[in-house]
Enzyme design. Structure first.
Site, PDB file in Angstrom:
ATOM      1  N   GLY A  62       0.813  -1.202   0.000  1.00 14.01           N
ATOM      2  CA  GLY A  62       0.000   0.000   0.000  1.00 14.01           C
ATOM      3  C   GLY A  62       0.839   1.241   0.000  1.00 14.01           C
ATOM      4  N   GLY A  63       0.178   2.382   0.283  1.00 11.59           N
ATOM      5  CA  GLY A  63       0.896   3.651   0.221  1.00 11.59           C
ATOM      6  C   GLY A  63       1.865   3.846   1.360  1.00 11.59           C
ATOM      7  CG  MET A  64       2.312   4.409   6.064  1.00  7.12           C
ATOM      8  SD  MET A  64       1.230   5.181   7.287  1.00  7.12           S
ATOM      9  CE  MET A  64       0.145   3.842   7.713  1.00  7.12           C
ATOM     10  N   GLY A  65       2.810   1.080   3.619  1.00  5.03           N
ATOM     11  CA  GLY A  65       3.526  -0.117   3.994  1.00  5.03           C
ATOM     12  C   GLY A  65       3.140  -1.289   3.122  1.00  5.03           C
ATOM     13  CE  LYS A 105      -0.384  -1.002   6.415  1.00  5.29           C
ATOM     14  NZ  LYS A 105      -1.672  -0.309   6.261  1.00  5.29           N
ATOM     15  CG  ASP A 159      -8.084   4.684   1.412  1.00  5.80           C
ATOM     16  OD1 ASP A 159      -8.603   5.148   0.366  1.00  5.80           O
ATOM     17  OD2 ASP A 159      -6.997   4.072   1.411  1.00  5.80           O
TER      18      ASP A 159
END
Length: 555
Positions: free
Chosen positions: A43-46, A63, A166
């Site tokens: 994903g965008g952060m991890g 994660k 989201d």
């Protein structure tokens, strides 16, 4: 993001040899307890890794934060907040968190349930490609059940004061055994937690020109452009509430119905502009059949007439009721959306159970049609019974009418036969009267003529009547003189006569007197009663005499 991008790394520890708790060995602590394996998603952060929990001997999902430098405060706060939110939200449709691992004062990764399955977006893509197995397994009804489970999860989060921010098909996992889990709570907002929210956001956001419309954006504009609410697209963080998530849920329902996101465009700026202005085409506009499907440039919004029938919907068209529900959830004005997730989910349930939704403002005709559809078996039985009763009623009416017609015809025949019999009887009477006249039996002839019905008194009857009366008037009775006035008794076997000698007597048809004679005055008028038993006549100017017919005696 590219899974093979080597500029981003994941801070991990080398795996330690497994330790069996059953043998009394001391379990490893921290990251050493986990053996991190293959990457499952990013994903965008991890990214999500498959990991082995050595303490409990189970496979979990880990994660981890993607790091190419030290973790900044915003990223740290978002990561911690996501873990805390998952710990707060214990629900069957929200992925449960197991543990969080820290290292050197930073959160390294957290572990959660490993869900084996596919994202809802992957399923929708397969349906769009008309994959036979997915078309068989994921009917519209099943997709709506999946959506309602998502609604249950979001409604629970809202009850705990948490916004997801989201929601999109990519963040919904559908497990191999029917599990439905809402994933990726990295942008979740805890209401009334302004300090943490301020630290986790960046107010200096500018949409990057090369950003993907399906990627999750960070900063003041947070979320996925194609599914974010207008207030998110305008960066109005303080205006976000449960109805912002409801807008995103409306976008997911829109994608389920049309197999495409609610908004599309050539670039990110065009998409954000459409979101801000509410430029969303109703789902009922899609699924129109045309003879040829024109090719289109990637990113171009298709016209409704160029889209082939929707393969996952039996009719190929989005039901108007579901289209109305989706468009209500996607209303530009928050006040016009569903005010809570429960009301949104309830409308989906109403549709699935055959009731009208609150969004479509159904009239009486629609309500009646849905009532019949819901109770199809009962109405089919009732309709069949009505047909049988109607058929029996029609048969009864026709049969009764036929009987009436037959009775009327029989009556007419009977009347005709009766009339024929009367005519025959009258003719025979006239024939008999004529024979009696020819034999000189004028009294008998006159009696028969008197009994003849008036409707059969023709010229022949009038002739016989006139001449028999003439002969009767000249009738001479033995010892009494000529008969001046004569009247037959009802019995027909005798008659009363006023004679020229001034008396009234009763005589047989042969002229033999029966009983005594009675003197009369004046015209000699007399009358016989209806029973034929007595004769009344004027005995004098002031007296009326009555004589017994049987004996001729005066009363």
């Amino acid at each position: 993001m590219n899974p093979d991008d080597d500029l981003q790394t994941i801070r991990t520890q080398p795996p330690a040899p497994p330790v069996s708790l059953a043998t009394g060995g001391e379990p490893a602590q921290g990251s050493a307890n986990y053996h991190l394996g293959r990457e499952v998603a990013r994903g965008g952060m991890g990214c999500i890794l498959e990991a082995e929990d050595r303490k409990l001997a189970r496979t979990v999902a880990a994660k981890a934060v993607l790091l190419d430098s030290d973790m900044d405060e915003g990223t740290k706060q978002r990561f911690i907040r996501e873990a805390e939110v998952l710990a707060r939200l214990s629900h069957p449709n929200i992925v449960p968190i197991y543990d969080i691992v820290w290292e050197d004062g930073l959160p390294l990764f957290y572990t959660m349930k490993l869900v084996k399955g596919r994202t809802l977006q992957h399923i929708l893509n397969e349906l769009c490609n008309e994959h036979p197995e997915d078309l068989r397994d994921f009917t519209l009804d099943r997709l709506l059940l999946i959506f309602r489970k998502v609604c249950d999860a979001v409604a629970f989060a809202h009850s705990k004061g948490v916004l997801h921010r989201d929601l999109k098909p990519e963040n919904i996992m559908v497990g191999e055994f029917g599990e439905v889990l809402v994933m990726d709570w990295g942008l979740a907002k805890v209401l009334n937690d302004e300090v943490r929210e301020s630290a986790a956001s960046d107010s200096s956001f500018t949409a990057p020109s090369g950003a993907s419309p399906t990627a999750t954006l960070q900063g003041a504009v947070m979320g996925t452009p194609k599914y974010m609410s207008p207030e998110q697209a305008m960066g109005q963080i303080a205006e976000l509430d449960e109805r912002s998530d409801i807008f995103s849920l409306g976008g997911i329902l829109y994608a389920i119905l049309t197999l495409r996101p609610p908004v599309d465009g050539k670039d990110l700026h065009e998409i954000l502009e459409k979101v801000k202005t509410g430029g969303i085409t109703p789902p009922t506009a899609f699924g129109v059949t045309t003879g040829a499907h024109a090719r289109h440039v990637k990113g171009e919004v298709l016209e409704a007439k160029k889209i082939k029938p929707l393969p996952h919907i039996e009719s190929g068209r989005v039901p108007a009721a579901l289209s109305a529900v989706a468009m209500k959830a996607l209303a530009l004005d928050k006040a016009k959306r569903y005010q809570n997730v429960a009301a949104f989910s309830a409308d989906i349930e109403r549709y699935q159970t055959g009731f009208a939704t609150s969004a479509e403002n159904a009239g009486f005709a629609k309500q009646a049609a849905l009532l019949i559809k819901r109770n199809k078996g009962i109405f089919t039985t009732a309709f069949a019974a009505w047909l049988i009763v109607t058929a029996l009623a029609v048969w009864f009416v026709f049969n009764l009418r036929a009987k009436e017609q037959r009775a009327t015809k029989a009556e007419a025949v009977a009347v005709q036969e009766k009339e024929t019999a009367r005519q025959a009887l009258a003719k025979s009477q006239l024939d008999l009267a004529e024979k009696e006249f020819e034999r000189g039996k004028f009294i008998e002839a006159q009696k028969i003529l008197t009994e003849t019905p008036e409707s059969f008194r023709d010229a022949n009857w009038r002739f016989l009547q006139a001449h028999s009366s003439d002969f009767t008037a000249r009738l001479s009775l033995p010892g009494k003189g000529a008969a001046l006035r004569l009247q037959f008794l009802p019995q027909g076997d005798r008659f009363a006569a006023r004679c020229s000698s001034g008396v009234i007597g009763i005589f047989s048809l042969t002229g033999r007197q029966i009983g005594d004679s009675a003197p009369v005055n004046g015209s000699g008028a007399f009358r016989i009663d209806s029973a034929g038993g007595r004769i009344a006549f004027a005995a004098s100017a002031s007296e009326v005499a009555v004589q017994e017919v049987a004996t001729g005696k005066l009363v």
